[in-house]
Scaffold this active site. Structure first.
Site, PDB file in Angstrom:
ATOM      1  N   GLY A  17       0.981  -1.086  -0.066  1.00 41.58           N
ATOM      2  CA  GLY A  17      -0.078   0.002  -0.101  1.00 41.58           C
ATOM      3  C   GLY A  17       0.874   1.245  -0.052  1.00 41.58           C
ATOM      4  N   ASN A  18       2.012   1.120   0.678  1.00 41.05           N
ATOM      5  CA  ASN A  18       3.057   2.312   0.693  1.00 41.05           C
ATOM      6  C   ASN A  18       3.603   2.672  -0.463  1.00 41.05           C
ATOM      7  OD1 ASN A  18       2.090   3.023   3.438  1.00 41.05           O
ATOM      8  ND2 ASN A  18       3.790   1.704   4.217  1.00 41.05           N
TER       9      ASN A  18
ATOM     10  N   LYS B 282      -5.669  -5.902  11.074  1.00 43.48           N
ATOM     11  CA  LYS B 282      -5.214  -5.256   9.804  1.00 43.48           C
ATOM     12  C   LYS B 282      -5.604  -3.751   9.738  1.00 43.48           C
ATOM     13  CE  LYS B 282      -4.174  -5.409   5.461  1.00 43.48           C
ATOM     14  NZ  LYS B 282      -2.721  -5.135   5.104  1.00 43.48           N
TER      15      LYS B 282
ATOM     16  N   LYS C 186      -2.501  -8.820   2.392  1.00 41.55           N
ATOM     17  CA  LYS C 186      -2.235  -8.856   1.078  1.00 41.55           C
ATOM     18  C   LYS C 186      -0.721  -9.562   0.734  1.00 41.55           C
ATOM     19  CE  LYS C 186       0.543  -5.873   0.141  1.00 41.55           C
ATOM     20  NZ  LYS C 186       2.004  -5.742   0.171  1.00 41.55           N
TER      21      LYS C 186
ATOM     22  N   LYS D  89       4.993  -9.061   6.093  1.00 45.24           N
ATOM     23  CA  LYS D  89       5.875  -9.526   4.889  1.00 45.24           C
ATOM     24  C   LYS D  89       7.023 -10.615   5.215  1.00 45.24           C
ATOM     25  CE  LYS D  89       5.673  -4.959   2.666  1.00 45.24           C
ATOM     26  NZ  LYS D  89       3.974  -4.633   3.221  1.00 45.24           N
TER      27      LYS D  89
END
Length: 326
Positions: free
Chosen positions: A9-10, A122, A205, A263
């Site tokens: 998203g970033n 989230k 994600k 991640k």
């Protein structure tokens, strides 16, 4: 190589930027410029985050009192279409004439008994000053968590267990199509006696990207964000970058649940389950990360010296053997 690229998203919307169409289109164009070079020599599958966008749609829905707000699964589908459209169009504009790109709305299966439903984790939407966030939480029944010096709304984030459209994705890849799919982690659904139904959640994600990469026999999971690499002891005087590592080493460290933690977990899962490699790093260093020259590289058993790496053919054959599983 077959590479699953997960755009954070970033990477698509930098912290503090307005969540408007023009800003997102500009950032998507920059992201696609970085991906186009990779597409010339690798088979790409692209997925993306949606935290800011799904949060904005939820806020807009709350402000319209004439109708009940749409649930998060429907908002997730909207963001998959919205961001997927921008990526799809930018890819077609950047890639050679005749390139084939398809954006696929993707449903991700979760367990209705997943403990993630009871503990929201989230982050979605914008960041707020603490006093503003706490007030909104009290008014709207939200859960908020610290996000640096700010706070941010958090929602349920169950673990992904399957991908409904996985066979369709395989068919598109076999036909030479660059597929944009599983955006925002995919639309969260559960199996019921009457069939599939959406649930109130947003799936991480990166964890969905790891599952997608495993299911399609990818050689590399590339997670692109706005930081150069994973750091051990992040935010402390002892912080140090991690360049090449293994799942075992990473699992002995602590990482922030709302940012780098997913991640790292996604990289570990993919490397452990496939013997392949995962990379985490900056969007503008995507090619260098794939070559192992930048970012954090997490190597599975195929690359850590314990055995020879599995060939792409053998990995994909194994993936195809589970074609009946979503």
């Amino acid at each position: 190589m077959r590479v699953v690229v997960a755009l954070g998203g970033n990477a698509l919307l930098r912290r503090g930027e307005p969540v408007d169409a023009g800003t997102q289109r500009r950032n998507v164009t920059l992201a696609v410029e970085a991906l186009a070079g990779l597409a010339a020599s690798h088979e790409l599958i692209v997925t993306h985050g949606n935290g800011p966008q799904v949060g904005l749609l939820a806020l807009q829905g709350d402000s319209f009192v004439q109708a009940a707000p749409y649930p998060l699964d429907v908002l997730g589908a909207e963001t998959e279409g919205m961001i997927g459209y921008l990526l799809d169009q930018a890819l077609l504009n950047e890639l050679p004439v005749g390139s084939r790109v398809a954006t696929l709305l993707t449903q991700t299966v979760v367990d209705p008994a997943d403990p993630g439903f009871a503990v929201p984790s989230k982050p979605i939407g914008p960041v707020y000053e603490p006093e503003v966030g706490e007030r909104l939480a009290a008014e709207r029944g939200w859960t908020v968590r610290p996000d640096g010096p700010h706070v941010r709304r958090v929602v349920a984030s169950p673990q992904p267990t399957g991908i409904v459209e996985i066979e369709t994705i395989r068919l598109l890849l076999d036909a030479g199509v660059l597929v944009v799919c599983a955006g925002g982690g995919g639309i969260p659904v559960v199996f019921t006696p009457s069939g599939l139904t959406g649930v109130e959640a947003v799936i991480d994600k990166d964890l969905s990207a790891a599952l997608l990469a495993e299911k399609i026999g990818a050689d590399f999971l590339l997670m692109l964000t706005d930081v150069a690499e994973v750091e051990a002891g992040w935010g402390t005087p002892a912080a140090r970058p991690i360049r090449h590592t293994s799942p075992a080493e990473l699992r002995g460290m602590d990482f922030a649940a709302g940012s780098m933690g997913p991640k790292v977990e996604a990289a570990c899962r993919f490397a452990e389950r496939t013997g392949g490699r995962a990379g985490i790093g900056r969007l503008d260093q995507a090619a260098e990360i794939l070559r192992g020259e930048a970012g954090t590289i997490v190597a599975g058993a195929g690359y850590d010296g314990t055995r020879k790496p599995a060939s792409p053919t053998s990995i994909r054959t194994a993936a195809a053997s589970t074609a009946h599983q979503p």
